[in-house]
Write an enzyme that holds these catalytic residues in place. Structure first.
Site, PDB file in Angstrom:
ATOM      1  N   ASN A 109      -5.265   7.072 -19.578  1.00  0.00           N
ATOM      2  CA  ASN A 109      -5.989   6.572 -20.749  1.00  0.00           C
ATOM      3  C   ASN A 109      -6.896   7.668 -21.301  1.00  0.00           C
ATOM      4  O   ASN A 109      -6.978   8.763 -20.744  1.00  0.00           O
ATOM      5  CB  ASN A 109      -6.789   5.313 -20.386  1.00  0.00           C
ATOM      6  CG  ASN A 109      -7.773   5.597 -19.275  1.00  0.00           C
ATOM      7  OD1 ASN A 109      -8.709   6.357 -19.438  1.00  0.00           O
ATOM      8  ND2 ASN A 109      -7.530   4.998 -18.107  1.00  0.00           N
ATOM      9  N   PRO A 137      -5.909  -2.519  -7.399  1.00  0.00           N
ATOM     10  CA  PRO A 137      -7.099  -3.210  -6.886  1.00  0.00           C
ATOM     11  C   PRO A 137      -8.245  -3.079  -7.885  1.00  0.00           C
ATOM     12  O   PRO A 137      -8.374  -2.049  -8.547  1.00  0.00           O
ATOM     13  CB  PRO A 137      -7.419  -2.453  -5.585  1.00  0.00           C
ATOM     14  CG  PRO A 137      -6.675  -1.166  -5.665  1.00  0.00           C
ATOM     15  CD  PRO A 137      -5.507  -1.385  -6.566  1.00  0.00           C
ATOM     16  N   LYS A 156     -17.103 -10.773 -18.543  1.00  0.00           N
ATOM     17  CA  LYS A 156     -16.785  -9.803 -17.484  1.00  0.00           C
ATOM     18  C   LYS A 156     -17.887  -9.750 -16.425  1.00  0.00           C
ATOM     19  O   LYS A 156     -17.621  -9.698 -15.234  1.00  0.00           O
ATOM     20  CB  LYS A 156     -16.614  -8.415 -18.133  1.00  0.00           C
ATOM     21  CG  LYS A 156     -15.704  -7.507 -17.361  1.00  0.00           C
ATOM     22  CD  LYS A 156     -15.177  -6.391 -18.229  1.00  0.00           C
ATOM     23  CE  LYS A 156     -13.984  -6.846 -19.048  1.00  0.00           C
ATOM     24  NZ  LYS A 156     -13.414  -5.771 -19.865  1.00  0.00           N
ATOM     25  N   LYS A 175     -16.998 -10.806 -12.603  1.00  0.00           N
ATOM     26  CA  LYS A 175     -17.078  -9.805 -11.518  1.00  0.00           C
ATOM     27  C   LYS A 175     -18.323 -10.014 -10.663  1.00  0.00           C
ATOM     28  O   LYS A 175     -18.546  -9.260  -9.705  1.00  0.00           O
ATOM     29  CB  LYS A 175     -17.070  -8.387 -12.108  1.00  0.00           C
ATOM     30  CG  LYS A 175     -15.804  -8.100 -12.917  1.00  0.00           C
ATOM     31  CD  LYS A 175     -15.360  -6.665 -12.861  1.00  0.00           C
ATOM     32  CE  LYS A 175     -14.184  -6.472 -13.813  1.00  0.00           C
ATOM     33  NZ  LYS A 175     -13.336  -5.346 -13.506  1.00  0.00           N
TER      34      LYS A 175
END
Ligand code: C5P
Length: 404
Positions: A209, A305, A337, A341
């Site tokens: 990216n 992961p 998010k 998380k």
């Protein structure tokens, strides 16, 4: 610019690295510092006072017994209005003198009579650096609150290789900037991930990216400036590692995950800036894939992961900070998010503005809501982020480094 208006006394002692002081004085002046230069007799053998005078735009001082100075008290006058004394190069001999408090020439006298901080950029042969006498002097100087910038390891002018190379001018400027930063994370261990990951398709192709790593490296630098010991787990980038930061180079998300798992023990703060690939190619080809008659092809991907979620889910997790690069609906995605998380703090930015750029405009999300950091260079944003983390951790910082 953090150095604007700072009054620096730059001392040069005898060493071949004195040539780098010409660039250093130029860079400090360009950063807005008022620089006065003092040179020892030995320094004048390597570079002339005329060079330093032209580059600093100020008279250069070399003599303890200069009758043109008021009351002939140069050692007091020259250091009284300074914010910092920088000695670069600092020879082994000069460090021995400073460690013992000797004052037998203008520079050593100024150093002894100072009220401001002292930063030394050592430059010497590897054997001199490793000599027990120098080791003792380094320890004594550090105990006295003197800051050592470098040295680095590498090729030396004498033809040998090892520790003792003076830092480059820009690295010393960064260390001078660091000197003036508040010590908000003293004694803490900070683990940072940065850069892209590269997921192989075959030996010559990969999925990656557009992350440049600039934000993560700025965060690592800001944390180290704040007094933390910093480990930086980095995907491939072309960036220079900030002075004093331990870098672990990785390529794939799995390698990043392994490096983080190895380094996370003892970390107080984990700042996950890396643009980790969410997926990798399920079975990368061992040989280069041939075009041979194919009209199209499908790559099967499998999930990587989630490193941040893993760290946040540890039994005793460090204080976790996530990053989110979104292309739209910044606040909504960021808040979602942060909660999914289970992290206390998330820094969000627009991908199209942040990726590869030198500036950024972060918005922080925590329990108290949304905090916009404004637009600015990534290093400034990183320093604000560090200040926010420190405030959240309830740690109070002391302005500037300990001064002798
Ligand atoms: O879910 P998303 O990738 O948008 O989350 C971004 C945050 O999660 C970043 O802090 C990034 O470093 C981290 N991340 C991670 N491992 C992944 C994917 C993202 O640590 N596999």
């Amino acid at each position: 610019m953090t150095l604007k208006g700072k009054r620096i006394l730059l001392g040069l002692t005898g060493g071949i690295a004195a040539f780098k002081a010409a660039q250093l004085v130029r860079s400090l002046a360009k950063a807005g510092c008022d620089v006065r230069v003092v040179m020892t007799e030995a320094a004048c053998r390597f570079i002339t006072p005329v060079t330093m005078q032209a580059l600093s735009g100020q008279r250069v001082y070399t003599d303890l017994w200069d009758p043109s100075l008021p009351d002939n008290m140069a050692h007091i006058e020259l250091s009284r209005d300074r914010d910092l004394i920088v000695v670069a190069p600092a020879s082994a001999d000069f460090m021995a003198k400073a460690a013992r408090g000797l004052a037998d020439d203008l520079l050593s006298t100024l150093v002894l009579a100072r009220r401001c901080g002292l930063l030394l950029a050592p430059a010497m042969n590897v054997e001199m650096w490793q000599n027990p006498a120098t080791r003792r002097n380094v320890k004594r100087l550090r105990d006295d609150g003197v800051v050592l910038a470098g040295p680095a390891s590498g090729d030396q002018a004498c033809g040998e290789t090892g520790m003792g190379r003076m830092l480059e001018a820009e690295q010393i400027v960064a260390e001078v900037e660091a000197f003036f930063q508040p010590r908000l994370l003293t004694g803490m261990h900070v683990l940072v991930t940065a850069g892209p990951t590269v997921e192989p398709i075959d030996p010559v192709r990969a999925i990656t990216n557009a992350s440049s790593g600039k934000m993560g490296y700025a965060v690592a630098r800001a944390a180290r400036e704040a007094g933390a010991s910093v480990t930086l787990v980095s995907g491939p980038t072309a960036l220079e590692v900030p002075v004093g930061v331990k870098r672990i180079g990785v390529r794939t998300a799995q390698e990043m995950f392994d490096a983080v798992k190895r380094s996370v023990d003892g970390a107080d703060i984990f700042i996950s800036v890396a643009a980790v690939a969410d997926y990798r190619v399920a079975s990368a080809s061992a040989q280069k894939i041939k075009k041979a008659g194919r009209k199209g092809m499908t790559l099967e991907l499998t999930e990587n992961p989630d490193i941040l979620a893993y760290v946040a889910g540890l039994k005793k997790p460090p204080f976790c900070v996530g990053f989110a690069a979104e292309s739209e609906n910044l606040a909504a995605h960021a808040m979602e998010k942060r909660s999914s998380k289970r992290i206390p703090l998330l820094a969000a930015n627009l991908a199209q503005e942040a990726l590869g750029a030198d500036d950024n405009a972060l918005t922080l999300f925590d329990d108290a809501g949304e905090h916009k950091l404004g637009r600015g260079p990534k290093l400034d944003q990183a320093r604000k982020l560090v200040a926010h983390i420190s405030a959240m951790l309830g740690k109070k910082g002391k302005a500037g480094r300990a001064q002798a």
